[in-house]
Design a protein around this motif. Structure first.
Motif, PDB file in Angstrom:
ATOM      1  N   LYS A   1       3.619   6.520  -7.363  1.00  0.00           N
ATOM      2  CA  LYS A   1       2.907   5.786  -8.406  1.00  0.00           C
ATOM      3  C   LYS A   1       1.676   5.240  -7.868  1.00  0.00           C
ATOM      4  O   LYS A   1       1.648   4.515  -6.853  1.00  0.00           O
ATOM      5  N   ILE A   2       0.609   5.039  -8.751  1.00  0.00           N
ATOM      6  CA  ILE A   2      -0.595   4.218  -8.085  1.00  0.00           C
ATOM      7  C   ILE A   2      -0.682   3.073  -8.941  1.00  0.00           C
ATOM      8  O   ILE A   2      -0.058   2.840  -9.946  1.00  0.00           O
ATOM      9  N   TRP A   3      -1.055   1.993  -8.110  1.00  0.00           N
ATOM     10  CA  TRP A   3      -1.097   0.515  -8.333  1.00  0.00           C
ATOM     11  C   TRP A   3      -2.731   0.300  -8.325  1.00  0.00           C
ATOM     12  O   TRP A   3      -3.270   0.681  -7.234  1.00  0.00           O
ATOM     13  N   LEU A   4      -3.451  -0.203  -9.430  1.00  0.00           N
ATOM     14  CA  LEU A   4      -4.722  -0.439  -9.350  1.00  0.00           C
ATOM     15  C   LEU A   4      -5.296  -2.295  -8.977  1.00  0.00           C
ATOM     16  O   LEU A   4      -4.557  -2.794 -10.009  1.00  0.00           O
ATOM     17  N   VAL A   5      -5.631  -2.373  -8.060  1.00  0.00           N
ATOM     18  CA  VAL A   5      -5.883  -3.843  -7.800  1.00  0.00           C
ATOM     19  C   VAL A   5      -7.391  -4.136  -7.182  1.00  0.00           C
ATOM     20  O   VAL A   5      -7.910  -2.915  -6.755  1.00  0.00           O
ATOM     21  N   GLU A   6      -7.753  -5.122  -7.852  1.00  0.00           N
ATOM     22  CA  GLU A   6      -9.203  -5.434  -7.269  1.00  0.00           C
ATOM     23  C   GLU A   6      -9.257  -5.910  -5.620  1.00  0.00           C
ATOM     24  O   GLU A   6      -8.318  -6.385  -5.306  1.00  0.00           O
TER      25      GLU A   6
END
Length: 170
Positions: free
Chosen positions: A93-98
């Motif tokens: 799973k990918i998690w997108l964070v700044e």
């Protein structure tokens, strides 16, 4: 496209001596290299990705946390097709964070699109920081985010002990 490794290396999936040296010294991780190669390959068929800036990628138990520029995250979140395309390229799973954001923003990004009502930190004796996030709504078995994975990611990436609570008790 801006990546942790050379764009040429990413497009050809072979590291130059300079990038290889960064991996050997620990400045870059294997996840940084893999994510850069995946984004470069995906950009060949999708022009939106061509302008992305990947600062780094961290892997935690098969979860890939992509540290991207704010505009890139917005582009992905506005297109389910683009999100699925990227998700299909990664083994987990990918998690997108700044990149370079506060702990609060980091936690909010992990819970997107769920709303976080509050994030509070307290210091316990012995210089231990405890963080509690209150999530909007009620927990159900169909809740889209694995809260146990979020706890592990926050602990690994930010070294924070987090407790997740829902607005409406079960």
């Amino acid at each position: 496209m801006k990546l942790p490794i050379c764009v040429f290396d990413a497009k050809n999936a072979v590291l130059c001596p300079q990038c290889e040296g960064k991996v050997d010294s620990g400045d870059l991780t294997r996840a940084d290299v893999d994510a850069s190669i995946i984004l470069a390959n995906t950009a060949k068929s999708n022009n939106d990705i061509e302008n992305f800036t990947l600062f780094s990628c961290k892997e935690f138990d098969g979860n890939f946390v992509l540290f991207l520029a704010k505009n890139d995250i917005m582009t992905i979140r506005q297109s389910r097709t683009l999100y699925r395309l990227l998700q299909d390229q990664f083994k987990g799973k990918i998690w997108l964070v700044e990149a370079d954001e506060t702990d609060k923003k980091f936690i909010e990004d992990l819970f997107f699109p769920t709303k976080i009502l509050s994030i509070n930190s307290v210091w316990a004796p012995g210089e231990i920081q405890k963080t509690k996030a209150v999530v909007s709504g009620k927990w159900t078995p169909r809740f889209p985010i694995d809260t146990e994975k979020v706890i592990k990611i926050v602990k690994s990436a930010r070294n924070l002990d987090i407790e997740i609570e829902f607005e409406d008790k079960r």
